[in-house]
Scaffold this motif. Sequence first.
Motif, PDB file in Angstrom:
ATOM      1  N   ILE A  90      44.807  49.607  16.673  1.00 23.96           N
ATOM      2  CA  ILE A  90      44.120  48.827  17.704  1.00 23.96           C
ATOM      3  C   ILE A  90      43.117  49.590  18.488  1.00 23.96           C
ATOM      4  N   PRO A  91      41.831  49.752  17.580  1.00 23.31           N
ATOM      5  CA  PRO A  91      40.892  50.585  18.021  1.00 23.31           C
ATOM      6  C   PRO A  91      39.904  50.272  19.168  1.00 23.31           C
ATOM      7  N   ASP A  92      40.014  49.077  19.808  1.00 19.54           N
ATOM      8  CA  ASP A  92      38.862  48.628  20.834  1.00 19.54           C
ATOM      9  C   ASP A  92      39.934  47.987  21.847  1.00 19.54           C
ATOM     10  N   PHE A  93      39.692  48.645  23.086  1.00 18.86           N
ATOM     11  CA  PHE A  93      40.318  48.391  24.540  1.00 18.86           C
ATOM     12  C   PHE A  93      41.830  47.881  23.889  1.00 18.86           C
ATOM     13  N   GLN A  94      42.557  48.954  23.712  1.00 20.10           N
ATOM     14  CA  GLN A  94      43.774  48.683  22.954  1.00 20.10           C
ATOM     15  C   GLN A  94      44.704  48.053  24.039  1.00 20.10           C
ATOM     16  N   ASN A  95      45.720  47.469  23.405  1.00 26.66           N
ATOM     17  CA  ASN A  95      46.908  46.657  24.240  1.00 26.66           C
ATOM     18  C   ASN A  95      48.019  47.602  23.874  1.00 26.66           C
ATOM     19  N   PRO A  96      48.705  48.230  24.566  1.00 32.07           N
ATOM     20  CA  PRO A  96      48.627  48.278  26.016  1.00 32.07           C
ATOM     21  C   PRO A  96      47.602  49.430  26.738  1.00 32.07           C
ATOM     22  N   ALA A  97      47.307  50.253  26.158  1.00 29.87           N
ATOM     23  CA  ALA A  97      46.444  51.425  26.935  1.00 29.87           C
ATOM     24  C   ALA A  97      44.891  51.280  27.547  1.00 29.87           C
ATOM     25  N   GLY A  98      44.296  50.253  26.855  1.00 22.52           N
ATOM     26  CA  GLY A  98      42.994  50.091  27.263  1.00 22.52           C
ATOM     27  C   GLY A  98      42.016  51.087  26.662  1.00 22.52           C
ATOM     28  N   ARG A  99      42.581  51.902  25.924  1.00 23.49           N
ATOM     29  CA  ARG A  99      41.755  52.932  25.353  1.00 23.49           C
ATOM     30  C   ARG A  99      40.870  52.456  24.146  1.00 23.49           C
ATOM     31  N   THR A 100      39.837  53.073  23.774  1.00 25.38           N
ATOM     32  CA  THR A 100      38.874  52.894  22.711  1.00 25.38           C
ATOM     33  C   THR A 100      38.663  53.946  21.861  1.00 25.38           C
ATOM     34  N   TRP A 101      38.795  53.990  20.596  1.00 25.76           N
ATOM     35  CA  TRP A 101      38.623  55.271  19.634  1.00 25.76           C
ATOM     36  C   TRP A 101      36.987  55.345  19.769  1.00 25.76           C
ATOM     37  N   SER A 102      36.927  56.961  19.886  1.00 21.73           N
ATOM     38  CA  SER A 102      35.386  57.479  19.497  1.00 21.73           C
ATOM     39  C   SER A 102      35.043  57.166  18.133  1.00 21.73           C
ATOM     40  N   LEU A 103      33.915  57.025  17.834  1.00 20.60           N
ATOM     41  CA  LEU A 103      33.221  57.212  16.403  1.00 20.60           C
ATOM     42  C   LEU A 103      33.964  58.241  15.567  1.00 20.60           C
ATOM     43  N   ALA A 104      33.797  59.382  15.995  1.00 18.00           N
ATOM     44  CA  ALA A 104      34.375  60.597  15.240  1.00 18.00           C
ATOM     45  C   ALA A 104      35.729  60.363  15.072  1.00 18.00           C
ATOM     46  N   ARG A 105      36.474  59.928  15.806  1.00 17.49           N
ATOM     47  CA  ARG A 105      38.043  59.384  15.467  1.00 17.49           C
ATOM     48  C   ARG A 105      38.391  58.658  14.413  1.00 17.49           C
ATOM     49  N   ARG A 106      37.273  57.543  14.673  1.00 16.15           N
ATOM     50  CA  ARG A 106      37.517  56.525  13.547  1.00 16.15           C
ATOM     51  C   ARG A 106      36.995  56.863  12.252  1.00 16.15           C
ATOM     52  N   GLU A 107      36.069  57.970  12.238  1.00 20.26           N
ATOM     53  CA  GLU A 107      35.782  58.536  10.864  1.00 20.26           C
ATOM     54  C   GLU A 107      36.993  59.503  10.267  1.00 20.26           C
ATOM     55  N   ALA A 108      37.437  60.313  11.368  1.00 18.16           N
ATOM     56  CA  ALA A 108      38.417  61.330  10.985  1.00 18.16           C
ATOM     57  C   ALA A 108      39.601  60.601  10.336  1.00 18.16           C
ATOM     58  N   VAL A 109      40.116  59.428  11.106  1.00 21.15           N
ATOM     59  CA  VAL A 109      41.422  58.806  10.519  1.00 21.15           C
ATOM     60  C   VAL A 109      40.920  58.198   9.210  1.00 21.15           C
ATOM     61  N   LEU A 110      39.977  57.603   9.136  1.00 20.06           N
ATOM     62  CA  LEU A 110      39.771  56.817   7.961  1.00 20.06           C
ATOM     63  C   LEU A 110      39.492  57.965   6.734  1.00 20.06           C
ATOM     64  N   ALA A 111      39.141  58.954   6.814  1.00 15.58           N
ATOM     65  CA  ALA A 111      39.071  59.983   5.833  1.00 15.58           C
ATOM     66  C   ALA A 111      40.411  60.426   5.545  1.00 15.58           C
ATOM     67  N   ILE A 112      41.356  60.797   6.412  1.00 17.98           N
ATOM     68  CA  ILE A 112      42.799  60.835   6.100  1.00 17.98           C
ATOM     69  C   ILE A 112      43.575  59.793   5.391  1.00 17.98           C
ATOM     70  N   VAL A 113      43.178  58.485   5.967  1.00 18.38           N
ATOM     71  CA  VAL A 113      43.709  57.363   5.336  1.00 18.38           C
ATOM     72  C   VAL A 113      43.204  57.186   3.797  1.00 18.38           C
ATOM     73  N   GLU A 114      41.912  57.268   3.375  1.00 25.26           N
ATOM     74  CA  GLU A 114      41.425  57.486   2.163  1.00 25.26           C
ATOM     75  C   GLU A 114      42.405  58.245   1.308  1.00 25.26           C
ATOM     76  N   ARG A 115      42.535  59.675   1.809  1.00 21.37           N
ATOM     77  CA  ARG A 115      43.313  60.399   0.891  1.00 21.37           C
ATOM     78  C   ARG A 115      44.746  60.126   0.645  1.00 21.37           C
ATOM     79  N   HIS A 116      45.358  59.497   1.389  1.00 14.93           N
ATOM     80  CA  HIS A 116      46.599  59.058   1.372  1.00 14.93           C
ATOM     81  C   HIS A 116      46.692  57.851   0.693  1.00 14.93           C
ATOM     82  N   ARG A 117      45.833  56.960   0.514  1.00 15.18           N
ATOM     83  CA  ARG A 117      45.703  55.696  -0.230  1.00 15.18           C
ATOM     84  C   ARG A 117      46.779  54.667   0.473  1.00 15.18           C
ATOM     85  N   MET A 118      46.442  54.531   1.845  1.00 15.00           N
ATOM     86  CA  MET A 118      47.319  53.599   2.488  1.00 15.00           C
ATOM     87  C   MET A 118      46.431  52.491   3.018  1.00 15.00           C
ATOM     88  N   ALA A 119      47.018  51.196   3.405  1.00 14.87           N
ATOM     89  CA  ALA A 119      46.287  50.201   4.017  1.00 14.87           C
ATOM     90  C   ALA A 119      46.243  50.492   5.389  1.00 14.87           C
TER      91      ALA A 119
END
Length: 395
Positions: A171-200
């Motif tokens: 839940i990258p935007d204003f998360q329930n429960p923590a209210g936190r938002t992922w930065s752009l750098a984190r979005r990109e870094a997480v997606l790069a890892i996910v792509e290598r591991h072939r997850m959804a």
Amino acid sequence: MEEIFARRMQHVRASEIREILKVTERPDFISLAGGLPAPELFPVTEIAEAARRCFAEDGAAALQYSTTEGYAPLRAAIARRLPETTGARPGADEILITTGSQQGLDLVGKVFLDEGDVVLCESPTYLGGLQAFRVFGPRFVEVETDDEGMIPASLERCLEAEPRAKLLYAIPDFQNPAGRTWSLARREAVLAIVERHRMAVIEDCPYGELRFSGSPLPSLMALAGPGQVLQLGTFSKILCPGLRVAWIAANRAMIEKLVLVKQAADLHSPSLNQRLVSRLLETYDLAAGIERMRDLYRRRCGAMLAALEGEFPEGATWTRPEGGLFVWVTLPEGVSARDLLTRAIGVQVAFVPGGAFFPNGGHENTLRLNFSIMTPERIAEGVRRLGALLVPAPL
Ligand SMILES: Cc1ncc(COP(=O)(O)O)c(C=O)c1O
């Protein structure tokens, strides 16, 4: 008697939030517990007019069975809106209408999860997501988070331990429960890892449009290649939750599977509600309605942060959300939020103890506070009462 229930029911527990909400329904209670949108902003008159038009123009068709995928003009309208709101660009045939995003989560669980499968999730994460998936018996592996969102190094560590993890629930935007938002750098870094591991990735986006400060960021679906991210969206928080109109955006292969399980679940979401929302999008200025919500929530969140600053003791920390409905508080180590809740109910204040949002337990010194439903004065008073319970009485 227990033996007549399916084994999967052993995984299913009552939602702590729903139990708390039962106590706090009394009007004199200051509830910082639920996640209810402000009802004074529901466009009641406009919705009534849209309903009138549905009956006048569509007649019996609005009351007839309809297709599982959803009302075609509504799917098209959602597909037209998404590039502006989340940056995602699905076609209308890549949208499935669901009965709330909560149903979307259940359908995702049915399509993707076998017993024992690993779901990676933020720590903490949305309780309703855990409930929806838990029925299918997965193991939850919690990825650490901080104020910038999911921590890529922690995700790498989790994947080293669990290389066959299937899903990442986020839940990258204003998360329930923590209210936190992922930065752009984190979005990109997480997606790069996910792509290598072939997850959804299951990207749950109920709050993305409720930004009241900072600049908008592209969603994971907007950043990722097709097929990697499935995105859940809903009208619950931007219009009203009672109509239960929401959607899943995903590639055709995923939508086909989701349609099969939705057909078994409820045949289709209510025809009338889908037509009503579709009509409303033609005539009502939804963007202006959302702007009014942002203004209101900005003021209410400000009131909560100011009250926390003034009333909470040294050693407590909290998040500073840029949108959404929640602030997340961490109390000093050893202070139990569950015990605090018992005492808070005595002074007619409710919140949700944070432990419930960690699938593997712990973190009993955390709590979630909601700021969308109460006036700034009630929020300030509620936080003042909680603060007084936390400050030790002088000897
Ligand atoms: C993260 C998250 N996902 C999904 C939902 C469910 O939303 P809906 O009302 O569309 O079922 C909520 C509701 O609070 C939520 O916070």
